[in-house]
Scaffold this active site. Structure first.
Site, PDB file in Angstrom:
ATOM      1  N   SER A  35      35.229  69.764  24.454  1.00  0.00           N
ATOM      2  CA  SER A  35      34.309  70.899  24.549  1.00  0.00           C
ATOM      3  C   SER A  35      33.937  71.539  23.225  1.00  0.00           C
ATOM      4  O   SER A  35      33.021  72.373  23.183  1.00  0.00           O
ATOM      5  CB  SER A  35      34.878  71.961  25.492  1.00  0.00           C
ATOM      6  OG  SER A  35      34.761  71.522  26.829  1.00  0.00           O
ATOM      7  N   SER A  64      31.868  72.201  26.797  1.00  0.00           N
ATOM      8  CA  SER A  64      31.595  73.466  27.415  1.00  0.00           C
ATOM      9  C   SER A  64      31.317  74.595  26.407  1.00  0.00           C
ATOM     10  O   SER A  64      30.824  75.661  26.794  1.00  0.00           O
ATOM     11  CB  SER A  64      32.772  73.888  28.300  1.00  0.00           C
ATOM     12  OG  SER A  64      33.936  74.117  27.534  1.00  0.00           O
ATOM     13  N   LYS A 101      33.098  81.884  21.779  1.00  0.00           N
ATOM     14  CA  LYS A 101      32.934  81.453  23.179  1.00  0.00           C
ATOM     15  C   LYS A 101      33.481  82.550  24.082  1.00  0.00           C
ATOM     16  O   LYS A 101      34.531  83.153  23.760  1.00  0.00           O
ATOM     17  CB  LYS A 101      33.724  80.155  23.362  1.00  0.00           C
ATOM     18  CG  LYS A 101      33.572  79.446  24.690  1.00  0.00           C
ATOM     19  CD  LYS A 101      34.344  78.123  24.649  1.00  0.00           C
ATOM     20  CE  LYS A 101      34.132  77.285  25.901  1.00  0.00           C
ATOM     21  NZ  LYS A 101      34.801  75.964  25.799  1.00  0.00           N
TER      22      LYS A 101
END
Lengths: 65, 467
Positions: B180, B156, B80
């Site tokens: 997330s 996310s 990420k």
């Protein structure tokens, strides 16, 4: 702490004052959306704010010097 | 695309170790697959081809020299884009970060992956500053679900879930403050681990909510998830939030079965927020495990969710207050006013939320006195269409984006470890199920997950383009 029962006018007045206190100047469309989010937060927070806690329930410390 | 399932991380490492392939060859295949597939799902924001080739050469040189190879030797992975990668700007999904200097060093977990022999191939898309559950990023584009590109990947860590689901990489790292890792794992149909709060080092990751931020792995297979987690563990003196605990490996614990475990289904709040497909997923898992007991947390679940919501809004809003004052036009329209609303919440509400977390934690300790593992859905629904605003849930029309975290927030609020297990009915989109244990008992999550995987109940489905 008792559950807040805020009117739409009180929320708008709070948002305006708190934004000013934090140096946030919002155009009208953003102000309306912030008021909308704040209003939703009040609804979500209601059961939390209604919870009565004894004084010895403390924030868990995590800072390790 | 390939006609056969892509290899797992552990099989790649085994092939590299015995010389059946080289890390260099594997990385070229991976880079080609990213170039071919990612334009349709937009999971990557950077492809680190030069670094990947360098790391792969180092693995191959080590083998050529006869040195022992580490557990993930030659395994491609991605992170990420809130993880620091030396030489790359840490975007955290934000345009306002794009002019920041490049990171000087790798995040601790990126360094640990490198030490484990894994090869970094890129950085992955996310909601701006991790404040979202959909990865509909206005700056870097929507990340689309590999099982249906008209639908969201979740967030996310949406790029993390989508890249693994598409089998562009067998492993990826994400972060989870309110769900997330678990939400994209659920919507993309992959395995995800949100470890106990403080288990894995956050050093070198762009923060969101210091009180609630976790980091962890996502994988297409459960043994890969366990191997990656084992490689990531260990204390880090450079991270105050990282517990000074020794490595407690789970890879060897997974075959111990579940006969001695007391497993219960979370009912009440958790059953009240399910669409039919999510209810079927939980029913399927509980039937497979022979779960007959349920636990209703009463008002504690909603209070826990409210506490997480208030802490998140307050800390996140305060963190980004400088940008909210001066660069609001460059910030994500889907979250910037939420950050403003959070930054101005009354301090007494924030303190109450933090105290409520302590109260809720005490309540959950009593639950874990009678149960080892708890089961709940990870999301109220499968992946929804890109741009959807509303969700029909329990007879009510609710705003979709915050509702995707309804079932994950009460768990991460107090830092419990969770494995998100992918459950897919034939012809239907997957939905994840949370396997939740007491703090520091990730091993129990993995044992239950292994039972579900062995029974074929939880499997990461291959996207149709792999058929």
């Amino acid at each position: 702490m008792t559950t807040p029962t805020l009117t739409a006018e009180e929320i708008a007045a709070y948002v305006d004052a708190a934004c000013a206190a934090n140096g946030l100047v919002l155009p009208p469309d953003e102000r309306e959306r912030v008021i909308g989010h704040f209003t939703r937060t009040v609804a979500i927070a209601t059961p939390l704010l209604a919870l009565e806690l004894p004084p010895d329930v403390e924030i868990a410390p995590v800072f390790r010097p | 695309m390939s006609g056969h399932p892509p290899p797992s991380a552990l099989s790649i490492a085994a092939d590299v170790r015995r010389g059946a392939t080289t890390a260099g060859a594997l990385i070229e295949e991976t880079l080609a697959a990213i170039a071919r597939v990612d334009p349709s799902i937009n999971s990557f924001t950077d492809v680190t081809a030069a670094r990947a080739r360098t790391e792969a050469r180092a693995v191959d040189a080590r083998r050529a020299a006869g040195a022992p190879l580490p557990p993930l030797a030659g395994v491609p992975y991605a992170v990420k884009n809130l993880f620091d990668v030396a030489g790359l700007t840490t975007l955290a999904g934000a345009k306002v970060n794009a002019d920041h200097p490049a990171a000087a060093a790798d995040a601790t977990l990126v360094a640990r992956m490198r030490n484990a022999g894994a090869v970094l191939v890129g950085a992955l898309n996310m909601d701006e500053f991790a404040y979202g559950f959909t990865t509909e990023n206005s700056h870097y584009g929507v990340t689309r679900n590999p099982h249906d590109p008209t639908r969201i990947a979740g967030g996310s860590s949406g790029g993390t879930g989508a890249a693994v689901a598409a089998r562009l990489v067998p492993l990826a790292l994400g972060s989870d403050t309110n769900g997330s890792i678990r939400v994209p794992s659920s919507l993309c149909g992959v395995w995800g681990l949100k470890p106990t709060f403080g288990r894995l080092s956050r050093r070198g990751t762009f923060p969101f909510v210091a009180s609630l931020d976790h980091v962890g792995p996502v994988a297409a297979s459960l043994p890969d998830l366990a191997a990656c987690y084992d490689a990531l563990q260990g204390p880090d003196v450079d991270d105050d939030a990282c517990a000074q605990r020794p490595v407690e490996p789970v890879s060897g614990a997974m075959q111990r079965g579940v006969a001695d475990l007391r497993i219960a289904r979370l009912s009440g709040y958790f059953d009240a927020h399910l669409t039919p497909p999510a209810a079927v997923a939980v029913d399927t898992v509980c039937a497979a495990l022979g779960v007959t007991r349920s636990v209703d947390l009463g008002d504690a679940a909603a209070i826990g969710r409210a506490a997480a919501f208030v802490v998140t809004a307050s800390e996140g809003g305060a963190l980004h207050l400088p940008a909210l004052r001066t660069r609001r036009a460059d910030m994500e329209p889907l979250s910037r006013e939420r950050f403003v609303a959070g930054a101005i919440l009354p301090v007494a509400w924030y303190v109450k939320a933090q105290r409520a977390r302590a109260w809720y934690r005490a309540r959950m300790r009593t639950v874990f006195a009678d149960a080892d593992v708890l089961i709940a859905a990870a999301t109220p629904c499968p992946a929804t269409p890109v741009g959807a605003e509303w969700l029909e849930l329990a007879g009510a029309r609710v705003p979709l984006r915050p509702s995707l975290g309804l079932l994950t927030q009460p768990i991460s609020c107090i830092g419990l470890p969770v494995v998100a297990a992918p459950v897919a009915q034939p012809g239907a989109l997957p939905v994840g199920v949370q396997i939740i244990a007491a703090p520091w008992r990730e091993d129990l999550c993995f044992r239950v997950a292994a039972a579900l995987a062995a029974g074929g109940v939880a499997v990461a489905p291959l996207p149709a383009f792999h058929a």
